[in-house]
Design a protein around this motif. Sequence first.
Motif, mmCIF file in Angstrom:
data_model
loop_
_atom_site.group_PDB
_atom_site.id
_atom_site.type_symbol
_atom_site.label_atom_id
_atom_site.label_comp_id
_atom_site.label_asym_id
_atom_site.label_seq_id
_atom_site.Cartn_x
_atom_site.Cartn_y
_atom_site.Cartn_z
ATOM 1 N N SER A 107 -17.487 49.529 32.987
ATOM 2 C CA SER A 107 -16.580 49.098 33.605
ATOM 3 C C SER A 107 -15.408 50.230 33.792
ATOM 4 C CB SER A 107 -15.771 48.092 33.133
ATOM 5 O OG SER A 107 -15.216 48.538 31.904
ATOM 6 N N ILE A 108 -14.369 50.391 34.744
ATOM 7 C CA ILE A 108 -13.633 51.643 34.879
ATOM 8 C C ILE A 108 -13.059 51.768 33.422
ATOM 9 C CG2 ILE A 108 -11.421 52.125 35.885
ATOM 10 C CD1 ILE A 108 -12.276 50.635 38.342
ATOM 11 N N LEU A 113 -12.297 55.309 28.694
ATOM 12 C CA LEU A 113 -12.350 55.296 27.105
ATOM 13 C C LEU A 113 -13.668 56.019 26.650
ATOM 14 C CD1 LEU A 113 -11.444 51.616 26.334
ATOM 15 C CD2 LEU A 113 -9.847 53.532 26.140
ATOM 16 N N GLY A 114 -14.543 56.692 27.693
ATOM 17 C CA GLY A 114 -15.586 57.524 27.210
ATOM 18 C C GLY A 114 -16.611 56.597 26.635
ATOM 19 N N ASP A 140 -20.870 51.679 22.407
ATOM 20 C CA ASP A 140 -19.820 51.549 21.259
ATOM 21 C C ASP A 140 -18.507 51.157 22.132
ATOM 22 O OD1 ASP A 140 -19.217 53.744 22.741
ATOM 23 O OD2 ASP A 140 -18.732 54.977 20.884
ATOM 24 N N SER A 141 -18.717 50.067 23.283
ATOM 25 C CA SER A 141 -17.553 49.836 24.303
ATOM 26 C C SER A 141 -16.902 48.972 23.298
ATOM 27 C CB SER A 141 -18.218 48.926 25.294
ATOM 28 O OG SER A 141 -19.153 47.761 24.992
ATOM 29 N N PRO A 143 -15.885 48.551 19.820
ATOM 30 C CA PRO A 143 -15.061 49.451 18.923
ATOM 31 C C PRO A 143 -13.908 50.143 19.752
ATOM 32 C CG PRO A 143 -16.990 50.280 18.780
ATOM 33 C CD PRO A 143 -17.085 49.006 19.584
ATOM 34 N N ARG A 144 -14.121 50.712 20.942
ATOM 35 C CA ARG A 144 -13.495 51.566 21.784
ATOM 36 C C ARG A 144 -12.145 50.886 22.417
ATOM 37 N NH1 ARG A 144 -14.657 56.811 22.671
ATOM 38 N NH2 ARG A 144 -16.723 57.663 21.748
ATOM 39 N N ILE A 145 -12.841 49.769 22.934
ATOM 40 C CA ILE A 145 -11.774 48.585 23.698
ATOM 41 C C ILE A 145 -10.861 48.134 22.558
ATOM 42 C CG2 ILE A 145 -11.495 46.764 25.047
ATOM 43 C CD1 ILE A 145 -14.188 47.572 26.396
ATOM 44 N N PHE A 146 -11.433 47.624 21.550
ATOM 45 C CA PHE A 146 -10.447 47.234 20.355
ATOM 46 C C PHE A 146 -9.480 48.160 19.977
ATOM 47 C CE2 PHE A 146 -9.650 46.439 15.924
ATOM 48 C CZ PHE A 146 -9.010 45.207 15.880
ATOM 49 N N LEU A 147 -9.922 49.495 19.882
ATOM 50 C CA LEU A 147 -8.923 50.181 19.175
ATOM 51 C C LEU A 147 -8.127 50.681 20.294
ATOM 52 C CD1 LEU A 147 -11.457 52.668 17.336
ATOM 53 C CD2 LEU A 147 -9.668 50.940 16.379
ATOM 54 N N PHE A 148 -8.278 50.606 21.624
ATOM 55 C CA PHE A 148 -7.589 50.910 22.640
ATOM 56 C C PHE A 148 -6.552 49.985 22.691
ATOM 57 C CE2 PHE A 148 -6.332 49.765 27.138
ATOM 58 C CZ PHE A 148 -5.765 50.932 27.573
ATOM 59 N N TYR A 149 -6.804 48.639 22.677
ATOM 60 C CA TYR A 149 -5.599 47.548 22.483
ATOM 61 C C TYR A 149 -4.783 47.822 21.185
ATOM 62 C CZ TYR A 149 -7.988 45.053 26.191
ATOM 63 O OH TYR A 149 -8.371 44.656 27.386
#
Length: 453
Positions: A107-108, A113-114, A140-141, A143-149
């Motif tokens: 997704s975008i 988030l790389g 690794d989408s 953990p990256r999205i979780f850490l983004f939030y």
Amino acid sequence: MKSRSFNKEGNAKRLDIYFIVNVISPVLLFVLFWLVATDYYSSWKEELVLKLDSYAESLAYPVWTYDYRVIEKLTRVISQSAHITGVFVYDDKKRELGSFDESYVPSILEQVLGVRIQNRNINLFYADTFVGNANFRYTDSTPRIFLFYISLIFVGMYLILFLLVKNLKKNEHLKALVNELNEMNNELEIAFNELEEAQNKIVNSEKMAALGKLMVNIAHDVNTPSGIIYSSLTEQHKLLSDVKEKFDKDELTEEEFKEFLNTMFELNDMMMRNSRRIIELVQSLKRVAMNEMVQSYANVNLKALVTDVLNSLHPRLRKTKIKVVADIDDNLNVYTVPGAIAQILMNLIDNAIVHAFEYDNPGEIRIEMKTITSGNNKELMFVFADNGKGIEPEIQKRIFDPFFTTDPKSGSGLGLSIVHQLVFEVLGGTIEVQSELGKGTKFVIRLPIKEGN
């Protein structure tokens, strides 16, 4: 003079507060976020590695035996796990035995988030012998999205502090901001609790779909019929060799040939029965891991269904001194999900064998099914009772919790949790446990009866 000194002191304090908020706070928040992010990502990566190792271990035996059907099923089930987008299985000569490749379009937000696709190649060993390797493709989408939030929350906390200090000039505004801050802290706490609950549900769902751990629980049941089939094949090969040798020498008598045919039929029958047993075990495992396998309704004779389940569990029951009594009308037909009913019964029997009776002690299990009328609706009353040692009151409150078990060596703690899920989510019914120490345990299940063809 006093007012000026007071203003100077106030300005100095305000400058200190601004310095703390604008300089120290961002640094502290950044360091705290970095520590949290590093620890969380490392934990996630370790858990994923353990999961992939477990999947690889479950693939070793079918790769060694070149069982393409099992490899295909395992790759499909493994690929349904979160993060995993592809599974590729090869033998020791780099020939592909099975694969499942799911197209992945980030997704975008994931692109920003790389998030990237990563690969992990694991060598497969069976009985200390290299049999091939499995390549897992994952992202690794999560953990990256979780850490983004989480980073948004940290930024929000900094903005709250900044706004709080900015409005120190007005006491009323300060009090209002303090109240708002307290309310927001409560909301953040509630949001964190909800996030933890949602995360626990996801983890439980993934763990129930992990075939690697579930296959350990049925390894002995699969090994026994597999060993019988192998022994029968060995005996057949020996008999065929002997008969062929006598036939070539024209020494084969009619009696020997008849005896040979009878033995071959017996061995073949034995292999068919044990092959059927392995198929039933694999199908049972598949129903546990893939709930969609038990979503189709059908008209079913419950007496025949229960008999089939008891027959399939006979090899395990015969090792105990437990007697199973089924009180079900021969003509009791209902429109329900047969796979779910069978899985509930199998898990209840397995739970009773492991927990209800002491080792090698005699006991009895009673299974009753009948239709009752509740208001304007018909229900199926399903009673499963044993005369075992019973359950302590404190433990009764937790028996349906995922992974809760009083005997970790004998079970995974998923049996009754799966029963609860099938009763409530699949069949739309209710389940109640009644138990008294020393007098046994009774599970009372009520299922709505639907009309259908």
